[in-house]
Design an enzyme around this catalytic site. Sequence first.
Site, PDB file in Angstrom:
ATOM      1  N   ASP A  45       7.249   9.717   9.689  1.00  0.00           N
ATOM      2  CA  ASP A  45       6.088   8.986  10.209  1.00  0.00           C
ATOM      3  C   ASP A  45       5.205   9.979  10.953  1.00  0.00           C
ATOM      4  OD1 ASP A  45       5.739   5.634  10.884  1.00  0.00           O
ATOM      5  OD2 ASP A  45       4.393   7.056  11.861  1.00  0.00           O
ATOM      6  N   TYR A 154      -8.535  -0.211  -0.660  1.00  0.00           N
ATOM      7  CA  TYR A 154      -7.208  -0.814  -0.482  1.00  0.00           C
ATOM      8  C   TYR A 154      -6.747  -1.491  -1.777  1.00  0.00           C
ATOM      9  CZ  TYR A 154      -3.338  -3.043   2.013  1.00  0.00           C
ATOM     10  OH  TYR A 154      -2.086  -3.438   2.435  1.00  0.00           O
ATOM     11  N   THR A 189       1.737  -7.270  11.790  1.00  0.00           N
ATOM     12  CA  THR A 189       2.054  -5.894  12.204  1.00  0.00           C
ATOM     13  C   THR A 189       0.810  -5.327  12.885  1.00  0.00           C
ATOM     14  OG1 THR A 189       1.226  -4.905  10.172  1.00  0.00           O
ATOM     15  CG2 THR A 189       3.547  -5.552  10.163  1.00  0.00           C
TER      16      THR A 189
HETATM   17  N1  LIG Z   1       0.843  -6.025   7.385  1.00  0.00           N
HETATM   18  C1  LIG Z   1       0.420  -6.587   6.270  1.00  0.00           C
HETATM   19  O1  LIG Z   1      -0.095  -7.720   6.277  1.00  0.00           O
HETATM   20  C2  LIG Z   1       0.580  -5.898   4.950  1.00  0.00           C
HETATM   21  C3  LIG Z   1       0.336  -6.637   3.791  1.00  0.00           C
HETATM   22  C4  LIG Z   1       0.492  -6.010   2.557  1.00  0.00           C
HETATM   23  C5  LIG Z   1       0.880  -4.701   2.497  1.00  0.00           C
HETATM   24  N2  LIG Z   1       1.098  -4.002   3.657  1.00  0.00           N
HETATM   25  C6  LIG Z   1       1.498  -2.616   3.527  1.00  0.00           C
HETATM   26  O2  LIG Z   1       2.701  -2.413   4.225  1.00  0.00           O
HETATM   27  C7  LIG Z   1       2.817  -1.037   4.569  1.00  0.00           C
HETATM   28  C8  LIG Z   1       3.225  -0.917   6.021  1.00  0.00           C
HETATM   29  O3  LIG Z   1       2.201  -1.473   6.819  1.00  0.00           O
HETATM   30  P1  LIG Z   1       2.470  -2.232   8.196  1.00  0.00           P
HETATM   31  O4  LIG Z   1       1.730  -3.509   8.125  1.00  0.00           O
HETATM   32  O5  LIG Z   1       3.919  -2.219   8.514  1.00  0.00           O
HETATM   33  O6  LIG Z   1       1.620  -1.286   9.151  1.00  0.00           O
HETATM   34  P2  LIG Z   1       1.933  -0.633  10.576  1.00  0.00           P
HETATM   35  O7  LIG Z   1       0.609  -0.158  11.040  1.00  0.00           O
HETATM   36  O8  LIG Z   1       2.717  -1.558  11.444  1.00  0.00           O
HETATM   37  O9  LIG Z   1       2.866   0.605  10.200  1.00  0.00           O
HETATM   38  C9  LIG Z   1       2.395   1.646   9.423  1.00  0.00           C
HETATM   39  C10 LIG Z   1       3.211   2.883   9.765  1.00  0.00           C
HETATM   40  O10 LIG Z   1       2.778   3.934   8.903  1.00  0.00           O
HETATM   41  C11 LIG Z   1       2.621   5.091   9.687  1.00  0.00           C
HETATM   42  N3  LIG Z   1       1.709   6.021   9.037  1.00  0.00           N
HETATM   43  C12 LIG Z   1       0.365   5.935   8.952  1.00  0.00           C
HETATM   44  N4  LIG Z   1      -0.126   7.018   8.322  1.00  0.00           N
HETATM   45  C13 LIG Z   1       0.946   7.781   7.986  1.00  0.00           C
HETATM   46  C14 LIG Z   1       1.093   9.030   7.339  1.00  0.00           C
HETATM   47  N5  LIG Z   1       0.036   9.706   6.891  1.00  0.00           N
HETATM   48  N6  LIG Z   1       2.342   9.510   7.160  1.00  0.00           N
HETATM   49  C15 LIG Z   1       3.428   8.848   7.624  1.00  0.00           C
HETATM   50  N7  LIG Z   1       3.339   7.676   8.260  1.00  0.00           N
HETATM   51  C16 LIG Z   1       2.117   7.163   8.446  1.00  0.00           C
HETATM   52  C17 LIG Z   1       2.105   4.595  11.035  1.00  0.00           C
HETATM   53  O11 LIG Z   1       2.283   5.562  12.057  1.00  0.00           O
HETATM   54  C18 LIG Z   1       2.978   3.359  11.214  1.00  0.00           C
HETATM   55  O12 LIG Z   1       4.205   3.667  11.823  1.00  0.00           O
HETATM   56  C19 LIG Z   1       1.460  -0.407   4.227  1.00  0.00           C
HETATM   57  O13 LIG Z   1       1.558   0.249   2.980  1.00  0.00           O
HETATM   58  C20 LIG Z   1       0.545  -1.611   4.118  1.00  0.00           C
HETATM   59  O14 LIG Z   1      -0.562  -1.373   3.302  1.00  0.00           O
HETATM   60  C21 LIG Z   1       0.968  -4.580   4.872  1.00  0.00           C
END
Ligand SMILES: NC(=O)c1ccc[n+]([C@@H]2O[C@H](COP(=O)([O-])OP(=O)(O)OC[C@H]3O[C@@H](n4cnc5c(N)ncnc54)[C@H](O)[C@@H]3O)[C@@H](O)[C@H]2O)c1
Length: 254
Positions: A45, A154, A189
Amino acid sequence: MPPIPPLDLNPPPGTRVFITGGAHGIGRATAEAYAARNARICILDRTPVKDAPDDWLCIQGSATSAEETEAAFAAMDRRWGGVDVAFANAGMAANKPSLDLTEADWQQVLDLNLTGVFLTCQAAGRRMIPRGAGLILATSSIYGLTAGANRAAYTATKAAVANLIRTLAIEWGPHGVRVNAIAPGYVETEMVMALVQRGTLKTDTMKARTPLARLGKPQDIAAMAAFLGSPGAAWINGAVIPVDGGWMANGGPE
Ligand SMILES: NC(=O)c1ccc[n+]([C@@H]2O[C@H](COP(=O)([O-])OP(=O)(O)OC[C@H]3O[C@@H](n4cnc5c(N)ncnc54)[C@H](O)[C@@H]3O)[C@@H](O)[C@H]2O)c1
């Protein structure tokens, strides 16, 4: 007739799991779900992992960097002799009207959501294919399965992730490596809550389209990620699985 063995729906103890973006949200919940089954956890991360158990291997670096991704897998090789599950989960949103999206915005989302996912898949595949076993997961999105305004980078990257994992599933399935994606709906999140705070997303509207009438919790997605690592999921390959409270099933607005 011999008795039918009970279904095993948990990852085997000792499973070696690599997760990008595991410091927060879905990645963190997945690390905890596997750890609850005595898995060995490695997180890559860009932010530090707070309150991690001492035996987790937490590496600060970017999933967009081939070098840093490879170094994290190599650290797992040294500590545990390899990887069983690799979760290419780190991703980001850039919610803006398409005419306002700068080239830098576009490139940043592509670098993380698509190139970053490929780099993790490739590093994992290089290790799993010679062993003839392994599971690769990626986080796509409901916006990889359908589209929505003001999300050009996205939706494009999340749809690309869905087809990337299908392609890898075809190439690597014959070598015993399964490749799947999870397509979460709206999950509470930091990523989503930051958009809610800015007024870009509205909680009531997201709930209104979701038949189960709530946002997801990171654990709702982690449960699928853990199941996919279990013996019960042995025949699931090349799948993009929505976990969304029914959002995709509902053709209504928002
Ligand atoms: N939360 C939602 O509603 C949702 C819905 C669909 C898909 N997603 C996907 O789920 C995944 C996780 O998202 P989340 O909602 O848990 O977000 P989040 O912001 O809670 O967590 C994302 C994590 O990724 C890390 N990160 C960001 N850039 C990075 C990099 N370059 N290298 C390594 N780590 C990095 C951040 O530090 C963080 O810990 C993402 O791919 C997001 O697109 C989320």
